[in-house]
Design a protein around this motif. Sequence first.
Motif, mmCIF file in Angstrom:
data_model
loop_
_atom_site.group_PDB
_atom_site.id
_atom_site.type_symbol
_atom_site.label_atom_id
_atom_site.label_comp_id
_atom_site.label_asym_id
_atom_site.label_seq_id
_atom_site.Cartn_x
_atom_site.Cartn_y
_atom_site.Cartn_z
ATOM 1 N N SER A 184 76.708 41.512 30.219
ATOM 2 C CA SER A 184 76.393 42.961 31.286
ATOM 3 C C SER A 184 77.646 42.960 31.827
ATOM 4 C CB SER A 184 74.962 42.694 31.576
ATOM 5 O OG SER A 184 75.116 41.758 33.072
ATOM 6 N N TYR A 215 69.819 46.658 37.341
ATOM 7 C CA TYR A 215 70.106 47.768 36.903
ATOM 8 C C TYR A 215 68.933 49.056 37.778
ATOM 9 C CZ TYR A 215 70.213 53.011 34.606
ATOM 10 O OH TYR A 215 70.851 54.226 34.575
ATOM 11 N N LEU A 217 68.088 42.558 33.946
ATOM 12 C CA LEU A 217 69.014 43.083 33.870
ATOM 13 C C LEU A 217 68.332 44.557 33.913
ATOM 14 C CD1 LEU A 217 71.693 42.852 30.947
ATOM 15 C CD2 LEU A 217 71.442 42.496 33.428
ATOM 16 N N SER A 265 72.383 36.576 30.585
ATOM 17 C CA SER A 265 73.034 38.229 31.059
ATOM 18 C C SER A 265 74.410 38.671 31.756
ATOM 19 C CB SER A 265 71.060 38.257 31.877
ATOM 20 O OG SER A 265 71.437 37.775 32.376
ATOM 21 N N ARG A 302 75.737 47.096 31.849
ATOM 22 C CA ARG A 302 73.711 46.780 31.372
ATOM 23 C C ARG A 302 73.176 47.419 30.346
ATOM 24 N NH1 ARG A 302 76.244 44.539 35.498
ATOM 25 N NH2 ARG A 302 75.858 44.655 37.611
#
Length: 463
Positions: free
Chosen positions: A82, A135, A131, A78, A87
């Motif tokens: 990302s 985020y 994420l 991830s 994201r």
Amino acid sequence: MQHQLSQGSTIRVRQFANLFVILISSAAALGGLLYGYDTAVISGAIGFLGEFYGLSTFMQGFVTAAILIGGIIGVLVSGFLSDWLGRKKVLAMAAVLFALAAVGSGFTNTVTWLVVARIVGGIGIGMASVLSTTYISEVSPPYIRGRLSSIYQLATVIGIAATFFVNAAVAGSGTHAWDVTTGWRWMLSLGAIPAIVFFLVLFVVPESPRWLQKSGREQEAFQVLEKINGREIAEYELGEIKRSLSQERNTSFSQLFKPGLRAALMIGIMLAIFQQFVGINAIMYYAPTIFQSAGMGQNAQFTQTVVVGIINFLFTLLAIWLIDKIGRKALLLIGAGCMTLFLLLIGGTFYFHVTHGPLILIFILGYVASFAISMGPVVWVMIPEIFPNHSRARAASLATVFLWAADWVVTQFFPTMLHSIGGAVSFWIFMFLCIVAFVFVLKFVPETKDKSLEEIERFWLKN
């Protein structure tokens, strides 16, 4: 230069930010629905799957835990994905993977392809688990970061509670033979619905301003920040992001292993492990199996599992209200102490063969409520919170890998434990681990309530 705002301006900005940030944070947090759906749906399907494929208790654990293998892979990739794609795009990718896996799981006719589909779904869940919270932390103002970060856990328990209803409805739609051949297929395939919902709401979510700035898209980053907090704070925040990114480029991950910050890494990893080793997913993944071991019929198993989901949801709401009032550490200690008591009582019902009647349900509900106000949401809040700015994303990913690995251990081996050593010893093992968690939190975990991220970082550097 210190940032100053008039009182009226501050109130106006905060009211505006609250509405917009709550909306986009809630949208991102819907990634928790994927984890919540699978946690609950497999608890209803695994018994029927076991009959359909003739699975041993070890293989039941393996099929259930396969999604966690994918989760570990998803967590590991991830960060790279990302940083490369952003994201938002990787969250959308996670939703697509889970939707495909849900449908694939329902249509498979071999254990091998079922396991493959669950691993693919796990990759999506793993990416979303990191994420979604990353985020939210990157868009949230400091004064509401704790509560907004808890929304991911709230989405997870909403997914669990709703799916328990789905399981009960599907299981009650036909005969037992129909459930064994077809019912579990509906349970697993319906997981595509929350994945599609998550995918669609991402269209209204802006990209993370931190990622935009890191990718050289400063004007877009400023526009997102301005929409969150207004122009005045956006200019200040953009400057802070620039300084943070400059420090991050000049700081290696190895700094986390130096004295002081090494303690933060150790605490983050241990909190992640304890969140799973206290046994919550033994209850969530295998609730009907536990009630079956207690001698209950199929209808009672699914009905009582629904009650477990409702209690989990209500006490998670209570935790979100309390976390910024009485503190993270206090909630962890209260929860670990109460879980110890209820696990002692759950084990006692098996030991003394008093599993018929309401006692075991009451004790399990007490245990779930204790987890829901403590280890459940608090760990997800503290893992990113305790790490320094320059290494937060990478360190949080590392801790989350340990969380998923611990989840896999519990999920893989609990059916075998329940079958070989019985419910009493199984739950008393979890009780002992709750005691260890209580002592660890009491001695090593600092209180982070009302402290800025920079104050927390300075705390580690002084120790």
